[in-house]
Design an enzyme around this catalytic site. Structure first.
Site, PDB file in Angstrom:
ATOM      1  N   LYS A   1       0.837  -1.218   0.000  1.00 13.37           N
ATOM      2  CA  LYS A   1       0.000   0.000   0.000  1.00 13.37           C
ATOM      3  C   LYS A   1       0.867   1.260   0.000  1.00 13.37           C
ATOM      4  CE  LYS A   1      -1.861  -1.086   4.006  1.00 13.37           C
ATOM      5  NZ  LYS A   1      -1.156  -2.340   4.322  1.00 13.37           N
TER       6      LYS A   1
ATOM      7  N   ARG B   1      -9.239   1.286   9.013  1.00 13.47           N
ATOM      8  CA  ARG B   1      -8.972  -0.116   9.346  1.00 13.47           C
ATOM      9  C   ARG B   1     -10.088  -0.763  10.133  1.00 13.47           C
ATOM     10  NH1 ARG B   1      -2.810   0.441   9.161  1.00 13.47           N
ATOM     11  NH2 ARG B   1      -2.212  -1.697   9.537  1.00 13.47           N
TER      12      ARG B   1
ATOM     13  N   ARG C   1      11.874  -5.866   4.223  1.00 12.04           N
ATOM     14  CA  ARG C   1      11.694  -4.406   4.097  1.00 12.04           C
ATOM     15  C   ARG C   1      12.743  -3.649   4.915  1.00 12.04           C
ATOM     16  NH1 ARG C   1       5.961  -1.999   5.143  1.00 12.04           N
ATOM     17  NH2 ARG C   1       6.097  -3.352   6.966  1.00 12.04           N
TER      18      ARG C   1
ATOM     19  N   ARG D   1      11.858  -2.039  10.506  1.00 12.17           N
ATOM     20  CA  ARG D   1      10.833  -1.577  11.446  1.00 12.17           C
ATOM     21  C   ARG D   1      10.719  -2.538  12.619  1.00 12.17           C
ATOM     22  NH1 ARG D   1       5.488  -0.091   8.028  1.00 12.17           N
ATOM     23  NH2 ARG D   1       4.554  -1.383   9.625  1.00 12.17           N
TER      24      ARG D   1
ATOM     25  N   ARG E   1      -0.406  -9.039  13.157  1.00 12.27           N
ATOM     26  CA  ARG E   1      -0.949  -7.968  12.314  1.00 12.27           C
ATOM     27  C   ARG E   1      -1.897  -8.549  11.274  1.00 12.27           C
ATOM     28  NH1 ARG E   1       4.611  -5.497  10.617  1.00 12.27           N
ATOM     29  NH2 ARG E   1       3.443  -4.321   9.068  1.00 12.27           N
TER      30      ARG E   1
HETATM   31  P1  AP5 Z   1       4.939  -1.592   1.706  1.00  9.90           P
HETATM   32  O1  AP5 Z   1       4.565  -0.728   0.555  1.00  9.90           O
HETATM   33  O2  AP5 Z   1       5.756  -1.007   2.785  1.00  9.90           O
HETATM   34  O3  AP5 Z   1       3.620  -2.331   2.266  1.00  9.90           O
HETATM   35  P2  AP5 Z   1       2.407  -1.779   3.143  1.00  9.90           P
HETATM   36  O4  AP5 Z   1       1.175  -2.432   2.620  1.00  9.90           O
HETATM   37  O5  AP5 Z   1       2.435  -0.278   3.192  1.00  9.90           O
HETATM   38  O6  AP5 Z   1       2.823  -2.435   4.495  1.00  9.90           O
HETATM   39  P3  AP5 Z   1       2.806  -1.947   6.012  1.00  9.90           P
HETATM   40  O7  AP5 Z   1       3.481  -3.029   6.786  1.00  9.90           O
HETATM   41  O8  AP5 Z   1       3.357  -0.568   6.135  1.00  9.90           O
HETATM   42  O9  AP5 Z   1       1.316  -1.980   6.306  1.00  9.90           O
HETATM   43  P4  AP5 Z   1       0.690  -2.031   7.655  1.00  9.90           P
HETATM   44  O10 AP5 Z   1      -0.709  -1.788   7.279  1.00  9.90           O
HETATM   45  O11 AP5 Z   1       0.941  -3.192   8.504  1.00  9.90           O
HETATM   46  O12 AP5 Z   1       1.518  -0.913   8.444  1.00  9.90           O
HETATM   47  P5  AP5 Z   1       1.121   0.519   8.969  1.00  9.90           P
HETATM   48  O13 AP5 Z   1       2.339   1.329   8.982  1.00  9.90           O
HETATM   49  O14 AP5 Z   1      -0.097   1.034   8.303  1.00  9.90           O
HETATM   50  O15 AP5 Z   1       5.668  -2.893   1.086  1.00  9.90           O
HETATM   51  C1  AP5 Z   1       6.211  -3.889   1.940  1.00  9.90           C
HETATM   52  C2  AP5 Z   1       7.562  -4.354   1.366  1.00  9.90           C
HETATM   53  O16 AP5 Z   1       7.337  -5.017   0.121  1.00  9.90           O
HETATM   54  C3  AP5 Z   1       8.551  -3.213   1.067  1.00  9.90           C
HETATM   55  O17 AP5 Z   1       9.854  -3.654   1.367  1.00  9.90           O
HETATM   56  C4  AP5 Z   1       8.399  -2.969  -0.441  1.00  9.90           C
HETATM   57  O18 AP5 Z   1       9.604  -2.488  -1.024  1.00  9.90           O
HETATM   58  C5  AP5 Z   1       8.058  -4.372  -0.933  1.00  9.90           C
HETATM   59  N1  AP5 Z   1       7.145  -4.374  -2.079  1.00  9.90           N
HETATM   60  C6  AP5 Z   1       6.032  -3.619  -2.250  1.00  9.90           C
HETATM   61  N2  AP5 Z   1       5.429  -3.923  -3.411  1.00  9.90           N
HETATM   62  C7  AP5 Z   1       6.188  -4.914  -3.976  1.00  9.90           C
HETATM   63  C8  AP5 Z   1       6.088  -5.658  -5.188  1.00  9.90           C
HETATM   64  N3  AP5 Z   1       5.092  -5.449  -6.068  1.00  9.90           N
HETATM   65  N4  AP5 Z   1       7.024  -6.603  -5.430  1.00  9.90           N
HETATM   66  C9  AP5 Z   1       8.052  -6.826  -4.556  1.00  9.90           C
HETATM   67  N5  AP5 Z   1       8.207  -6.145  -3.394  1.00  9.90           N
HETATM   68  C10 AP5 Z   1       7.275  -5.198  -3.109  1.00  9.90           C
HETATM   69  O19 AP5 Z   1       0.669   0.155  10.463  1.00  9.90           O
HETATM   70  C11 AP5 Z   1       1.606  -0.263  11.440  1.00  9.90           C
HETATM   71  C12 AP5 Z   1       0.899  -0.310  12.805  1.00  9.90           C
HETATM   72  O20 AP5 Z   1       0.415   1.019  13.146  1.00  9.90           O
HETATM   73  C13 AP5 Z   1      -0.351  -1.198  12.871  1.00  9.90           C
HETATM   74  O21 AP5 Z   1      -0.007  -2.536  13.160  1.00  9.90           O
HETATM   75  C14 AP5 Z   1      -1.137  -0.521  14.009  1.00  9.90           C
HETATM   76  O22 AP5 Z   1      -0.587  -0.866  15.264  1.00  9.90           O
HETATM   77  C15 AP5 Z   1      -0.865   0.967  13.782  1.00  9.90           C
HETATM   78  N6  AP5 Z   1      -1.864   1.614  12.893  1.00  9.90           N
HETATM   79  C16 AP5 Z   1      -1.579   2.252  11.727  1.00  9.90           C
HETATM   80  N7  AP5 Z   1      -2.698   2.756  11.201  1.00  9.90           N
HETATM   81  C17 AP5 Z   1      -3.720   2.441  12.046  1.00  9.90           C
HETATM   82  C18 AP5 Z   1      -5.112   2.676  12.019  1.00  9.90           C
HETATM   83  N8  AP5 Z   1      -5.697   3.341  11.018  1.00  9.90           N
HETATM   84  N9  AP5 Z   1      -5.847   2.197  13.054  1.00  9.90           N
HETATM   85  C19 AP5 Z   1      -5.282   1.528  14.077  1.00  9.90           C
HETATM   86  N10 AP5 Z   1      -3.958   1.253  14.145  1.00  9.90           N
HETATM   87  C20 AP5 Z   1      -3.183   1.713  13.143  1.00  9.90           C
END
Ligand code: AP5
Length: 208
Positions: free
Chosen positions: A13, A88, A127, A155, A166
């Site tokens: 994402k 979410r 990552r 991270r 997660r």
């Molecule tokens: P990346 O683009 O970083 O993936 P992502 O979907 O953004 O993954 P996240 O882990 O950031 O999502 P998340 O939802 O768990 O984390 P968030 O920060 O929102 O890609 C991942 C990897 O794959 C990278 O290395 C990239 O280079 C590689 N890649 C991408 N596309 C590729 C492809 N096509 N081919 C090969 N490689 C590829 O949330 C973290 C924490 O914050 C949560 O657990 C929660 O505790 C809290 N939180 C955040 N938002 C909320 C909310 N709205 N409500 C409640 N808690 C929240």
């Protein structure tokens, strides 16, 4: 244009949202990035976020709403935003509808990236992040340039055990939103497996 990039942790994402935001000239709003910045500031709120984030659990809705509303009403988001990692939960989705409606706007679409768990684990464990710019890399698929190899970090929540928590949080609390958006004819599902460019092209096509 207000658009949600939806999908399980590690689906890509953030990577896709960053490119799309640059292309469209609107900001990427990642609640995860906002929370990590708050955590780095050492504030009391940041400490609260840390408790949930390091365990892989969702931060309670009441702590998320205000953050997003404040960010969404900032000047650079006047013409729309790309949401990544938000909403979410059902209360978050309803809150987004409410805030957008208050601004005289509504969601253009919700693009869901479909990626199986084994690919997710591979992506997340490889990552690496440059915390000074927020740029995300992958040790195999998108390696950082040599001058950044010693600077990028993993991270805190990017280990296999936390990824499984997660993923469970996603399945139980976030995935049900797919029907919420499907009932409103906003959902576009895209195959998230493939190169960065292949997935980007599918996302562009889905948005139209
Ligand atoms: P990346 O683009 O970083 O993936 P992502 O979907 O953004 O993954 P996240 O882990 O950031 O999502 P998340 O939802 O768990 O984390 P968030 O920060 O929102 O890609 C991942 C990897 O794959 C990278 O290395 C990239 O280079 C590689 N890649 C991408 N596309 C590729 C492809 N096509 N081919 C090969 N490689 C590829 O949330 C973290 C924490 O914050 C949560 O657990 C929660 O505790 C809290 N939180 C955040 N938002 C909320 C909310 N709205 N409500 C409640 N808690 C929240």
């Amino acid at each position: 244009m207000d658009l949600v990039l939806f999908g399980p942790p590690g689906a890509g994402k953030g990577t896709q949202a960053r490119t799309l935001a640059e292309e469209r000239g609107i900001p990427q709003i990642s609640t995860g990035d906002i929370m990590r910045a708050e955590r780095r500031s050492g504030s009391e709120l940041g400490k609260k976020f840390d408790e949930y984030m390091k365990a892989g659990r969702l931060v309670p809705d009441e702590l998320v709403g205000e953050l997003v509303e404040k960010r969404l009403t900032a000047e650079d988001a006047a013409n729309g935003a790309i949401f990544d990692g938000f909403p979410r939960t059902l209360p978050q989705a309803e809150m987004l509808d409410r805030v957008l409606s208050g601004l005289g706007r509504k969601l253009h679409s919700v693009v869901a990236l479909d990626v199986p768990l084994d690919v997710i684990i591979d992506r997340i464990t490889g990552r690496r992040v440059d915390e000074s710019t927020g740029q995300v890399y992958h040790v195999s698929y998108y390696p950082p340039p040599p001058e950044l190899t010693d600077k990028v970090v993993q991270r805190k929540d990017d280990n296999e055990e936390t990824v499984r928590t997660r993923d469970q949080e996603y399945r139980s609390k976030t995935e049900p939103l797919l029907s919420y958006y499907s009932e409103r004819s906003l959902l576009r599902t895209v195959d998230g497996v493939g190169s960065l460019e292949e997935v980007m092209n599918r996302v562009r096509e889905a948005i139209g």
